[in-house]
Design a protein around this motif. Structure first.
Motif: not given
Ligand code: KG4
Ligand code: ZN
Length: 350
Positions: A122-124, A126-128, A146-148, A314-316
């Motif tokens: 899950n992308h989120i 990943g951010h977490i 907090i993203s786009g 940012t996304d990576n």
């Protein structure tokens, strides 16, 4: 961590960036023993800026063009051959369906051809976990993503316990920056541009009322803030009519209002839960004022702020590979049915 699986190839393609990374878990001094061997990001900003936002069809078409070159670059920078990879990690959602499918199909094909297990990420998530590529994990923590596409608050108690506490009712925080930059024709994505220009302005020049400040819950609303800014611009004559200094002041005040409401909500989240660590991630976490305000005010309240470095905000794909290490793996060869069920889920909620 699964001891025998030491090297992952990760693919992230949920929106307009395509990224491939190679990570190993056989030891790094910082972070949690996981080392980034390469993390290549191909940005399509130059394509979508002309349209003032991401055009989904163009994003997926360009992912098709760039997926193999980016994959080759990630392997080459890491000094790794495909046969050295132990498992594949890829983003399956949330995001744009066409964009997700390109990365996911590339990953599924590699997994099947190489007979290597697959981790569906899950992308989120990943951010977490993105800051923990560089610093030690500390549970429990409050995660502000907090993203786009997202403005969500979670409580994270372990790798497997992530509970949603609040989210935006309308626009995401990144959209609030992007839309105002677009309105004044400063380009897309607008977050970095507004942030830089705000640095030259006076944050007290304009008064914004903070949306949902007294809502008594942990939800956000950003579209009203954007409307307040548009009304101010129109009263001053409309886009193209504002003096440079006025734009700097407007952006500084606008950024301050966004940073202020985010701060208020995370302080409430800590008060309600008793948790003393806040992890802020996603593209907007690169914002210089959000960083300075959180780093100043949270410690005064006995709370520790944790941010990823700018490059990992940012996304990576590195953040996707990190989560891959602690996720269940699907064996594409033994479990053909499971393999066929690996699909994209554009609205996958954590
Ligand atoms: O996490 P991300 O790369 O992609 C999504 O998952 O959406 O976030 C992109 C968002 C965009 O809205 C962009 O304008 C915003 O992050 N952003 C910023 C800054 N740098 C990127 N927003 C505010 N300040 C920044 N410095
Ligand atoms: Zn993202």
């Amino acid at each position: 961590m699964e001891g025998s699986l030491t090297c992952t190839l990760a693919i992230e393609s949920s929106c307009d960036d395509l990224s491939c990374a190679v990570l190993s878990n056989d030891g790094a001094d910082d972070g949690n023993g996981i080392k980034i061997l390469s993390n290549i990001v191909y940005s399509q900003d130059y394509i979508h800026s002309a349209y003032g936002g991401v055009v989904p069809e163009l994003a997926s078409r360009n992912h098709i063009k760039t997926s193999i070159p980016v994959l080759r670059a990630a392997l080459s920078k890491a000094g790794i051959k495909l046969r050295d990879i132990d498992f594949i990690s890829a983003t399956a959602g949330p995001g744009l369906a066409g964009s997700l499918l390109v990365g996911l199909m590339t990953a599924k094909t590699l997994s099947y051809a190489l007979k290597k297990p697959f981790a569906r990420i899950n992308h989120i998530e990943g951010h977490i976990f993105s800051p923990f590529l560089e610093t030690q994990e500390e549970f429990p923590f409050i995660a502000l993503v907090i993203s786009g596409g997202h403005s969500h608050i979670y409580i994270v108690k372990s790798h497997t316990s992530i509970l949603l506490l609040g989210k935006t009712r309308d626009d995401a925080c990144g959209e609030a920056f992007d839309k105002i930059s677009n309105y004044l024709n400063y380009g897309y994505p607008g977050g970095r541009i507004v942030d830089e220009m705000a640095g030259k302005g006076d944050k007290k020049a304009f008064n914004f009322s903070l949306p949902m400040k007294h809502s008594g819950n942990l939800d956000f609303s950003f579209s009203g803030l954007k409307t307040q800014a548009i009304n101010i611009i129109n009263k001053l004559g409309g886009p193209g009519k504002l003096k440079e200094e006025t734009v700097y002041n407007l952006f500084a005040s606008y950024r301050e209002a966004i940073a202020g409401i985010l701060l208020k909500k995370v302080l409430s989240a800590c008060k309600i839960t008793g948790v003393k660590t806040i992890v802020v991630s996603g593209g907007v976490s690169a914002n210089s004022r959000i960083r300075s305000l959180f780093n100043e005010i949270l410690p005064e309240n006995g709370i520790k702020p944790v941010f990823p470095s700018q490059g990992l905000s940012t996304d990576n794909a590195a953040m996707i590979g990190y989560v891959g290490f602690f996720k269940d793996k699907i064996d594409p060869v033994k479990d053909k049915e499971g393999f066929c069920n690996i699909n994209a889920d554009p609205s996958w909620e954590l």
